[in-house]
Design an enzyme around this catalytic site. Structure first.
Site, mmCIF file in Angstrom:
data_model
loop_
_atom_site.group_PDB
_atom_site.id
_atom_site.type_symbol
_atom_site.label_atom_id
_atom_site.label_comp_id
_atom_site.label_asym_id
_atom_site.label_seq_id
_atom_site.Cartn_x
_atom_site.Cartn_y
_atom_site.Cartn_z
ATOM 1 N N ASP A 112 -1.242 -10.008 -0.818
ATOM 2 C CA ASP A 112 -1.246 -8.700 -0.168
ATOM 3 C C ASP A 112 0.086 -8.012 -0.502
ATOM 4 O O ASP A 112 1.067 -8.677 -0.873
ATOM 5 C CB ASP A 112 -1.386 -8.910 1.348
ATOM 6 C CG ASP A 112 -1.238 -7.618 2.114
ATOM 7 O OD1 ASP A 112 -1.890 -6.624 1.748
ATOM 8 O OD2 ASP A 112 -0.453 -7.593 3.088
ATOM 9 N N ASP B 47 1.759 -4.817 1.424
ATOM 10 C CA ASP B 47 2.598 -4.353 2.534
ATOM 11 C C ASP B 47 2.854 -5.486 3.527
ATOM 12 O O ASP B 47 1.926 -6.005 4.144
ATOM 13 C CB ASP B 47 1.908 -3.180 3.251
ATOM 14 C CG ASP B 47 1.644 -2.010 2.308
ATOM 15 O OD1 ASP B 47 2.611 -1.489 1.741
ATOM 16 O OD2 ASP B 47 0.467 -1.635 2.135
#
Ligand SMILES: O=P(O)(O)OC[C@H]1O[C@@H](O)[C@H](O)[C@@H](O)[C@@H]1O
Length: 246
Positions: free
Chosen positions: A16, A18
């Site tokens: 991922d 953020d």
């Protein structure tokens, strides 16, 4: 387990963005808070219940595509808005309008504050690549490319499945597993040969329902128990804890 803290049969790592690669989860959360608080104040007056940038963000917004975040949080307050269209102005009372307001605020914050990478993550990605594992970035954010570019991290990933690619391919976003599954497929590995690295509860759910080989929860905000409850195999505060930093 390997010296990178992964099961032996893992051949690819799906990261991922953020909150895992960059310190931008808090920037998103701040932009969402400004957006929702302004929206709720306009609608309900000064007595409105503010958006909680930790609890509401984690539960309803974190990890989900922009429009899903708008719908899911507002539904938690019993509010349903018309969809509108992608070019709605930022003050339009539509799902797209609210999302556009948030994106204006997000880009302004990124422009003024810049983007900071988690050095432990960058070193870990370099280490897994040096071991011959393949890597993908899997983010709901339509701003992924610009954020990665701003820290010079694009070359660290063989595949990018982000908000833009998901929309092009018609993939439902996290908590559905489809974006991670697409990344594994593009890398030529089975889900059980891929490890997922996520900080969001919606991302944990995607890792679990996609039956990936290993799910690493990254706890930046003190939610270790919740990450385990949503399917993490292990939870770390920094990827350096997994190894590969020496
Ligand atoms: O609005 P963007 O940049 O397309 O991002 C969509 C979502 O991307 C996720 O990565 C963030 O956790 C969410 O906070 C954000 O809302």
């Amino acid at each position: 387990m390997t010296q990178l803290g992964l099961p032996e049969d893992i051949q690819a790592c799906l990261f991922d963005l953020d909150g895992v690669v960059t310190r931008t989860a808090v920037v998103h959360a701040a932009a969402w808070k400004e957006t929702f608080d302004a929206f709720l104040r306009e609608r309900e007056g000064d007595g409105f219940r503010p958006f909680d940038a930790v609890a509401d963000y984690d539960e309803y917004v974190d990890g989900r595509p922009r429009a899903d975040g708008v719908r899911t949080f507002l539904a938690s307050r019993g509010i349903e808005l018309p969809e509108g269209s992608p070019d709605d102005p930022p003050d339009a009372p539509t799902v797209n309008g609210v999302g556009n307001r948030k994106n204006v605020l997000l880009l302004e914050k990124i422009r003024t504050q810049g983007v900071e990478a988690y050095e432990g993550t960058l070193r870990y990605i370099e280490a897994v690549r040096a071991q011959g594992l393949r890597t993908a970035i899997v983010s709901s954010s339509a701003n992924t490319r610009d954020v990665l570019h701003s820290i010079g991290a694009e070359p660290l990933f063989d595949v990018r499945i982000d908000g833009v690619v998901a929309a092009e391919r018609g993939l439902p976003g996290k908590p559905h597993p489809d974006t991670f599954l697409a990344a594994a497929q593009d890398l030529g590995v089975e889900p059980k040969q891929a490890a997922v690295f996520e900080d969001a509860l919606a991302g944990m759910d995607a890792g679990r329902s996609g039956h990936f080989g290993y799910v690493v929860g990254v706890d930046r905000v003190g939610q270790t128990e919740a990450l385990y409850a949503h399917g993490a195999d292990v939870v770390v505060r920094d990827l350096a804890e997994l190894g590969g930093g020496k």
